[in-house]
Design an enzyme around this catalytic site. Structure first.
Site, PDB file in Angstrom:
ATOM      1  N   GLN A   1      -9.596  -8.297   2.926  1.00  0.00           N
ATOM      2  CA  GLN A   1      -8.631  -8.509   3.943  1.00  0.00           C
ATOM      3  C   GLN A   1      -7.408  -9.014   3.046  1.00  0.00           C
ATOM      4  OE1 GLN A   1     -12.042 -10.349   4.858  1.00  0.00           O
ATOM      5  NE2 GLN A   1     -12.328  -8.098   5.437  1.00  0.00           N
TER       6      GLN A   1
ATOM      7  N   ASP B   1      -5.980  -3.787   3.082  1.00  0.00           N
ATOM      8  CA  ASP B   1      -5.821  -2.342   2.675  1.00  0.00           C
ATOM      9  C   ASP B   1      -4.633  -2.213   1.669  1.00  0.00           C
ATOM     10  OD1 ASP B   1      -7.712  -1.940   4.426  1.00  0.00           O
ATOM     11  OD2 ASP B   1      -6.421  -1.559   6.030  1.00  0.00           O
TER      12      ASP B   1
ATOM     13  N   LYS C   1      -6.819  -3.237  -3.054  1.00  0.00           N
ATOM     14  CA  LYS C   1      -7.802  -4.025  -3.849  1.00  0.00           C
ATOM     15  C   LYS C   1      -8.719  -3.457  -4.547  1.00  0.00           C
ATOM     16  CE  LYS C   1      -8.308  -6.633   0.072  1.00  0.00           C
ATOM     17  NZ  LYS C   1      -7.284  -5.867   0.772  1.00  0.00           N
TER      18      LYS C   1
ATOM     19  N   GLY D   1     -13.036  -2.581   3.704  1.00  0.00           N
ATOM     20  CA  GLY D   1     -13.267  -1.413   3.238  1.00  0.00           C
ATOM     21  C   GLY D   1     -12.500  -1.024   2.019  1.00  0.00           C
ATOM     22  N   HIS D   2     -13.005  -1.225   0.827  1.00  0.00           N
ATOM     23  CA  HIS D   2     -12.517  -0.930  -0.488  1.00  0.00           C
ATOM     24  C   HIS D   2     -12.692   0.279  -1.194  1.00  0.00           C
ATOM     25  CE1 HIS D   2     -12.455  -5.649  -0.624  1.00  0.00           C
ATOM     26  NE2 HIS D   2     -11.759  -5.049   0.447  1.00  0.00           N
TER      27      HIS D   2
HETATM   28  P1  GDP Z   1      -8.148  -2.178  -0.121  1.00  0.00           P
HETATM   29  O1  GDP Z   1      -8.851  -2.599   1.303  1.00  0.00           O
HETATM   30  O2  GDP Z   1      -7.069  -3.316  -0.244  1.00  0.00           O
HETATM   31  O3  GDP Z   1      -9.329  -2.260  -1.161  1.00  0.00           O
HETATM   32  O4  GDP Z   1      -7.602  -0.930   0.285  1.00  0.00           O
HETATM   33  P2  GDP Z   1      -8.224   0.547   0.800  1.00  0.00           P
HETATM   34  O5  GDP Z   1      -9.258   0.942   0.012  1.00  0.00           O
HETATM   35  O6  GDP Z   1      -8.739   0.068   2.341  1.00  0.00           O
HETATM   36  O7  GDP Z   1      -7.025   1.422   1.031  1.00  0.00           O
HETATM   37  C1  GDP Z   1      -6.048   1.755   0.027  1.00  0.00           C
HETATM   38  C2  GDP Z   1      -5.931   3.287  -0.045  1.00  0.00           C
HETATM   39  O8  GDP Z   1      -5.078   3.725  -0.737  1.00  0.00           O
HETATM   40  C3  GDP Z   1      -7.122   3.817  -0.552  1.00  0.00           C
HETATM   41  O9  GDP Z   1      -7.518   4.943   0.099  1.00  0.00           O
HETATM   42  C4  GDP Z   1      -6.827   4.105  -2.032  1.00  0.00           C
HETATM   43  O10 GDP Z   1      -7.623   5.295  -2.780  1.00  0.00           O
HETATM   44  C5  GDP Z   1      -5.338   4.379  -1.864  1.00  0.00           C
HETATM   45  N1  GDP Z   1      -4.557   4.282  -3.115  1.00  0.00           N
HETATM   46  C6  GDP Z   1      -4.735   2.962  -3.952  1.00  0.00           C
HETATM   47  N2  GDP Z   1      -3.591   2.937  -4.703  1.00  0.00           N
HETATM   48  C7  GDP Z   1      -2.865   3.961  -4.366  1.00  0.00           C
HETATM   49  C8  GDP Z   1      -1.426   4.422  -4.941  1.00  0.00           C
HETATM   50  O11 GDP Z   1      -1.077   3.957  -5.600  1.00  0.00           O
HETATM   51  N3  GDP Z   1      -1.056   5.676  -4.226  1.00  0.00           N
HETATM   52  C9  GDP Z   1      -1.666   6.206  -3.156  1.00  0.00           C
HETATM   53  N4  GDP Z   1      -1.167   7.287  -2.704  1.00  0.00           N
HETATM   54  N5  GDP Z   1      -2.804   5.908  -2.936  1.00  0.00           N
HETATM   55  C10 GDP Z   1      -3.520   4.667  -3.395  1.00  0.00           C
HETATM   56  P1  IMO Z   2      -9.756  -4.957   3.594  1.00  0.00           P
HETATM   57  O1  IMO Z   2     -10.682  -5.823   2.580  1.00  0.00           O
HETATM   58  C1  IMO Z   2      -7.505  -4.469   7.348  1.00  0.00           C
HETATM   59  C2  IMO Z   2      -8.473  -6.682  10.673  1.00  0.00           C
HETATM   60  C3  IMO Z   2      -9.104  -6.047  11.965  1.00  0.00           C
HETATM   61  C4  IMO Z   2      -8.430  -6.877  13.022  1.00  0.00           C
HETATM   62  C5  IMO Z   2      -8.707  -8.449  12.297  1.00  0.00           C
HETATM   63  C6  IMO Z   2     -10.015  -9.125  12.799  1.00  0.00           C
HETATM   64  O2  IMO Z   2     -10.295  -3.619   3.549  1.00  0.00           O
HETATM   65  O3  IMO Z   2      -8.380  -5.167   3.299  1.00  0.00           O
HETATM   66  P2  IMO Z   2     -12.404  -8.751  12.069  1.00  0.00           P
HETATM   67  O4  IMO Z   2     -13.357  -7.619  12.248  1.00  0.00           O
HETATM   68  O5  IMO Z   2     -12.278  -9.045  10.878  1.00  0.00           O
HETATM   69  O6  IMO Z   2     -12.833  -9.829  13.041  1.00  0.00           O
HETATM   70  O7  IMO Z   2     -10.973  -8.248  12.854  1.00  0.00           O
HETATM   71  O8  IMO Z   2      -8.495  -8.113  10.931  1.00  0.00           O
HETATM   72  N1  IMO Z   2      -9.349  -6.519   9.401  1.00  0.00           N
HETATM   73  C7  IMO Z   2      -8.713  -5.669   8.448  1.00  0.00           C
HETATM   74  N2  IMO Z   2      -7.665  -5.187   8.370  1.00  0.00           N
HETATM   75  N3  IMO Z   2      -8.254  -4.273   6.222  1.00  0.00           N
HETATM   76  C8  IMO Z   2      -9.354  -5.182   6.184  1.00  0.00           C
HETATM   77  O9  IMO Z   2     -10.218  -5.350   5.159  1.00  0.00           O
HETATM   78  C9  IMO Z   2      -9.694  -5.872   7.481  1.00  0.00           C
HETATM   79  N4  IMO Z   2     -10.695  -6.579   7.818  1.00  0.00           N
HETATM   80  C10 IMO Z   2     -10.460  -6.842   9.055  1.00  0.00           C
HETATM   81  O10 IMO Z   2      -8.534  -4.739  12.072  1.00  0.00           O
HETATM   82  O11 IMO Z   2      -6.984  -6.599  13.278  1.00  0.00           O
HETATM   83 MG    MG Z   3      -9.543  -1.677   3.074  1.00  0.00          MG
END
Ligand code: GDP
Ligand code: IMO
Ligand code: MG
Length: 422
Positions: A222, A12, A15, A39-40
């Site tokens: 991840q 999270d 990415k 979840g991207h």
């Molecule tokens: P990922 O799993 O690495 O793709 O990240 P996620 O999408 O799960 O979580 C990142 C969250 O931060 C998302 O809701 C993005 O819209 C938000 N986000 C990304 N870059 C920024 C930033 O620079 N500032 C803020 N406030 N939010 C951001």
């Molecule tokens: P993105 O790509 C954050 C965490 C779960 C748990 C551990 C194992 O959005 O960054 P699993 O279901 O993979 O066996 O769970 O890994 N986890 C993540 N945490 N972002 C993710 O993906 C994750 N994918 C798995 O919360 O701790």
């Molecule tokens: Mg994510």
């Protein structure tokens, strides 16, 4: 030029946003590990898209997105993601390719994931998507692959073999009624048919892409500390999330990866259980969670929050050969008077400058902090690196020295426009 994107913390990091931006310059976007545990998020104007399995480059119409062999696929989740895209006006045709070698997440994987969690004294806090059990079957050599779903004889035989053993375990160990062969066969054979037009030999496809000098963007899911080998085991996911996972997960030889960009947050978050040395113990946790909207994009769980941990991130950059990073969510720290960074750990009087493997040390580690002055101003409208307030620049420069990588992108909001290129 082929670039890889990897997360340097516990996932999270942002990415999705960076993939969406860098996809502009790539021809192919390739997921190489993980599954719908990811979840991207990509924000475009006032719309927010969350991708789980389909690469985050899909919003760029002219690009081809590839789900390579290292990814595990839940066909139900894939079909519902396709439907979601369709409803949002994004048409999938030849712009999505799925490897024949992807392993398939079956309902018994999903259920076993949850049942195992319920039996553990130390829960992992998985996403409950069946990721671990599916990868376990892959390694145990009883997994069912996308190509198997398309061949009625092979699929039936493999499923039968699996259910013979698994139904016994479900009934005897978990008091679960188990699964009906015909029902499961029909349901999943139908799913196979519905996704068959996307399934192909992506290894050859990507090798051709390289020969034609087209460019690939590898999309990691991840983060480094969820890597099955190098993460905070056993509180990890079941795939290699570091750059090493790209070759096995896509069939691309090492020399095809020209650059690895690390994505890292200006602080730290983690979803699920497991050690987190710099986790906030006070009201800062709620303040950062609210400002950063730190709730899981897949499960909606509140993310645990803490200070930036340079011990971890330095290790992460070294593991994946990261020389350039995208520093995300700097704006979330806008209102803080002081910002801390963990530079080492202390455990039983001993200082640790490197990531400790001993679980007891990692869980008991006391972070040693260096504290910086905050900038107390709104960064979201800044577009040039040198226009950042002095205290923000001080913070970023100190981080660069600690993690041994250059900050090339600074993100100050979720929108594409809220990005500073250096
Ligand atoms: P990922 O799993 O690495 O793709 O990240 P996620 O999408 O799960 O979580 C990142 C969250 O931060 C998302 O809701 C993005 O819209 C938000 N986000 C990304 N870059 C920024 C930033 O620079 N500032 C803020 N406030 N939010 C951001
Ligand atoms: P993105 O790509 C954050 C965490 C779960 C748990 C551990 C194992 O959005 O960054 P699993 O279901 O993979 O066996 O769970 O890994 N986890 C993540 N945490 N972002 C993710 O993906 C994750 N994918 C798995 O919360 O701790
Ligand atoms: Mg994510």
């Amino acid at each position: 030029m082929n670039t890889a994107i990897v997360g340097l913390q516990w996932g999270d990091e942002g990415k999705g946003k960076i993939i969406d931006i860098l996809a502009e310059k790539a021809d192919y976007i390739v997921r190489f590990q993980g599954g719908n545990n990811a979840g991207h998020t990509v924000v475009v104007g006032d719309r927010e898209f969350v991708f789980h399995l389909i690469p985050s480059g899909i919003l760029h119409k002219a690009k081809t997105c590839v789900i390579a062999n290292g990814v595990v696929i839940d066909p139900e989740s894939l079909l519902s993601e396709m439907e979601y895209l369709d409803k949002n006006g994004i048409k999938l045709k030849s712009n999505l390719k799925i490897s024949e070698l992807c392993h398939i997440i079956m309902p018994y994987h999903r259920i076993l994931d949850k049942l195992r969690e319920s039996k553990r004294t130390q829960r992992i806090g998985t996403t409950g998507r069946g990721i671990g059990p599916c990868y376990a079957d892959k390694i145990s050599r009883c997994g069912i692959r996308a190509v198997d779903l398309l061949n009625p004889n092979v699929f039936k035989e493999k499923l039968e073999d699996n259910l013979k053993e698994k139904n016994e375990i479900f009934k005897k160990v978990y008091k679960h009624p188990g699964f009906d062969l015909d029902q499961l066969y029909n349901q999943y054979f139908d799913y196979g048919k519905r996704i068959s037009k996307y399934i192909c030999n992506t290894t050859i496809l990507l090798q051709e892409v390289v020969k034609k000098n087209k460019s690939i963007l590898f999309e990691g899911a991840q983060g480094t500390f969820l890597d099955i080998d190098f993460g905070t085991y056993p509180f990890v996911t079941s795939s290699n999330t570091t750059a090493g996972g790209i070759c096995n997960g896509s069939g691309m030889p090492p020399e095809t990866i020209n650059k690895v960009v690390g994505v890292v947050k200006a602080y730290t978050t983690r979803v699920g259980e497991g050690p987190f040395p710099t986790e906030f113990k006070d009201e800062l946790s709620d303040i950062i969670r609210e400002k950063g909207r730190e709730f899981g994009a897949t499960t909606g769980r509140p993310r645990r929050c803490g200070w930036f941990d340079a011990v971890l991130v330095k290790y992460a950059t070294s593991l994946s050969g990261v020389r350039e990073v995208a520093m995300m969510k700097l704006d979330v720290l806008d209102n803080l008077k002081e910002i801390s960074v963990c530079v080492s750990y202390k455990y039983k009087g001993k200082i640790f400058r490197n990531f400790p493997y001993d679980f007891e040390v990692l869980t008991g580690a006391q972070p040693v902090y260096k504290t910086f002055k905050g900038w107390c101003s709104d960064l979201s409208k800044i577009h040039k690196f040198n226009r950042l307030p002095r205290n923000a620049l001080n913070y970023l420069c100190a981080l660069e020295d600690l993690i041994l990588a250059k900050i090339r992108i600074v993100s100050v909001g979720s929108a594409r426009s809220e990005t500073i290129f250096r």
